[in-house]
Design an enzyme around this catalytic site. Structure first.
Site, PDB file in Angstrom:
ATOM      1  N   ASP A 121       0.828  -1.217   0.000  1.00  0.00           N
ATOM      2  CA  ASP A 121       0.000   0.000   0.000  1.00  0.00           C
ATOM      3  C   ASP A 121       0.857   1.259   0.000  1.00  0.00           C
ATOM      4  O   ASP A 121       1.971   1.275   0.503  1.00  0.00           O
ATOM      5  CB  ASP A 121      -0.927  -0.014   1.231  1.00  0.00           C
ATOM      6  N   GLU A 152     -12.076  -4.961  -4.762  1.00  0.00           N
ATOM      7  CA  GLU A 152     -12.656  -3.613  -4.685  1.00  0.00           C
ATOM      8  C   GLU A 152     -11.878  -2.582  -5.506  1.00  0.00           C
ATOM      9  O   GLU A 152     -12.372  -1.473  -5.757  1.00  0.00           O
ATOM     10  CB  GLU A 152     -12.721  -3.140  -3.218  1.00  0.00           C
ATOM     11  N   ASN A 153     -10.648  -2.913  -5.925  1.00  0.00           N
ATOM     12  CA  ASN A 153      -9.842  -1.923  -6.644  1.00  0.00           C
ATOM     13  C   ASN A 153     -10.395  -1.611  -8.041  1.00  0.00           C
ATOM     14  O   ASN A 153      -9.969  -0.629  -8.664  1.00  0.00           O
ATOM     15  CB  ASN A 153      -8.371  -2.358  -6.729  1.00  0.00           C
TER      16      ASN A 153
HETATM   17  C1  IPE Z   1      -5.648  -2.697  -0.226  1.00  0.00           C
HETATM   18  O1  IPE Z   1      -5.254  -1.391  -0.458  1.00  0.00           O
HETATM   19  C2  IPE Z   1      -5.545  -3.492  -1.491  1.00  0.00           C
HETATM   20  C3  IPE Z   1      -4.203  -3.681  -2.001  1.00  0.00           C
HETATM   21  C4  IPE Z   1      -3.090  -3.260  -1.447  1.00  0.00           C
HETATM   22  C5  IPE Z   1      -4.118  -4.428  -3.214  1.00  0.00           C
HETATM   23  P1  IPE Z   1      -6.300  -0.251  -0.784  1.00  0.00           P
HETATM   24  O2  IPE Z   1      -5.504   0.998  -0.938  1.00  0.00           O
HETATM   25  O3  IPE Z   1      -7.165  -0.651  -1.902  1.00  0.00           O
HETATM   26  O4  IPE Z   1      -7.192  -0.210   0.548  1.00  0.00           O
HETATM   27  P2  IPE Z   1      -8.087   0.912   1.180  1.00  0.00           P
HETATM   28  O5  IPE Z   1      -9.079   1.343   0.148  1.00  0.00           O
HETATM   29  O6  IPE Z   1      -7.188   2.045   1.568  1.00  0.00           O
HETATM   30  O7  IPE Z   1      -8.730   0.271   2.388  1.00  0.00           O
HETATM   31  C1  IPE Z   2      -1.437  -0.075  -3.453  1.00  0.00           C
HETATM   32  O1  IPE Z   2      -1.184   1.253  -3.559  1.00  0.00           O
HETATM   33  C2  IPE Z   2      -1.574  -0.795  -4.779  1.00  0.00           C
HETATM   34  C3  IPE Z   2      -2.968  -1.108  -5.142  1.00  0.00           C
HETATM   35  C4  IPE Z   2      -3.987  -1.040  -4.359  1.00  0.00           C
HETATM   36  C5  IPE Z   2      -3.193  -1.545  -6.502  1.00  0.00           C
HETATM   37  P1  IPE Z   2      -2.372   2.284  -3.669  1.00  0.00           P
HETATM   38  O2  IPE Z   2      -2.714   2.459  -5.101  1.00  0.00           O
HETATM   39  O3  IPE Z   2      -3.512   1.886  -2.798  1.00  0.00           O
HETATM   40  O4  IPE Z   2      -1.698   3.595  -3.121  1.00  0.00           O
HETATM   41  P2  IPE Z   2      -2.384   4.671  -2.189  1.00  0.00           P
HETATM   42  O5  IPE Z   2      -2.851   3.946  -0.965  1.00  0.00           O
HETATM   43  O6  IPE Z   2      -3.518   5.272  -2.961  1.00  0.00           O
HETATM   44  O7  IPE Z   2      -1.286   5.642  -1.893  1.00  0.00           O
HETATM   45 MG    MG Z   3      -4.048   2.290  -0.900  1.00  0.00          MG
END
Ligand code: IPE
Ligand code: IPE
Ligand code: MG
Length: 243
Positions: free
Chosen positions: A17, A64-65
């Site tokens: 993350d 959810e991404n």
């Molecule tokens: C969790 O991170 C999913 C991954 C690292 C793949 P997110 O960035 O999607 O989670 P939330 O939305 O902050 O909870």
């Molecule tokens: C984690 O990094 C990778 C995925 C969830 C694909 P993020 O994309 O969630 O990065 P932040 O949390 O928005 O900084």
């Molecule tokens: Mg994130």
């Protein structure tokens, strides 16, 4: 320098993350953060296996991404279908097996094909296992396992009484040992639907650094934190004088 008498977690989970914030803070596009995060997966994997870790599960894309912008999702899908093959070759050279956990739907076919190719290429490797949780959700995994069990009961393959904690595990996406240590970078203190079953007795660690900055030195710091934890699994460690 880290001392060699440390307890090494057998299975580490990384909630990868902070890639987006890491990039935005430097005036880069979020995509550049995802690229830097992927580069780091390769580096940290080799370092961790060198320390004696056996399994690493990386949460790289949640169910959810898909809520994110089309531009970001498309970039990530391209990364998973092209760059992942490049990283996989390097890990393959180091005898590392790569597997994937998650739902196929609605991943683009090119990502499914790349994951099958990588799994096939590395299937006989014995130097450690990297488990990419891609289009993964802990709740989805539990639902998918429950459906398989219900089908087996319906087909008369097992009885309801045969459903136990130990054989439930064999219906999950992968039959790996449970997680010993969970690391979520970027200072967020939540699970975000990662390995809900497998985290039952894991130790949790939430470093402030974003994933692209989680380097070897951060890994060593994490190991020291893990070594200070008293894992009791519901029992009592009578050798620890504080208990
Ligand atoms: C969790 O991170 C999913 C991954 C690292 C793949 P997110 O960035 O999607 O989670 P939330 O939305 O902050 O909870
Ligand atoms: C984690 O990094 C990778 C995925 C969830 C694909 P993020 O994309 O969630 O990065 P932040 O949390 O928005 O900084
Ligand atoms: Mg994130």
């Amino acid at each position: 320098m880290i001392n060699d008498n440390l307890k090494i977690p057998q299975h580490i989970g990384f909630i990868v993350d902070g890639n987006g914030r890491w990039a935005t803070r430097q005036g880069l596009s979020r995509s550049m953060g995802h690229k830097a995060g992927c580069d780091n997966i390769e580096k940290i994997s080799l370092y961790a296996f060198g320390k004696g870790v056996k399994y690493i599960s990386y949460y790289v894309f949640s169910t959810e991404n898909f809520k994110r912008s089309k531009e970001e999702v498309d970039f990530l899908m391209n990364l998973f279908s092209t760059s992942f093959k490049k990283y996989a070759k390097k890990l393959h050279k180091n005898n590392i097996k790569i597997i994937f956990s998650g739902r196929k739907e609605p991943l683009p076919q090119k990502v499914i094909d790349a994951s099958l190719e990588i799994t096939e290429m590395t299937k006989n490797n014995t130097g450690g296992i990297v488990n990419f949780c891609l289009n993964y959700g802990g709740q989805a995994e539990i639902i998918d396992a429950t459906k398989k069990i219900a089908q087996d009961v319906k087909d008369g393959k097992i009885n309801i009484e045969d459903i136990t904690i130990s054989n439930y595990k064999s219906y999950l996406y992968q039959d790996l040992p449970e997680l010993d240590f969970l690391v979520r970078t970027s200072g967020e203190h939540r699970i975000s639907n990662f390995m809900l079953w497998q985290l039952s007795y894991a130790e949790f660690y939430f470093p402030e650094v974003c994933f692209p900055d989680f380097d070897e030195n951060e890994f060593d710091k994490a190991l020291l934190v893990y070594n200070k934890r008293d894992r009791r699994f519901g029992g009592i460690n009578y050798e620890n004088k504080n208990n």
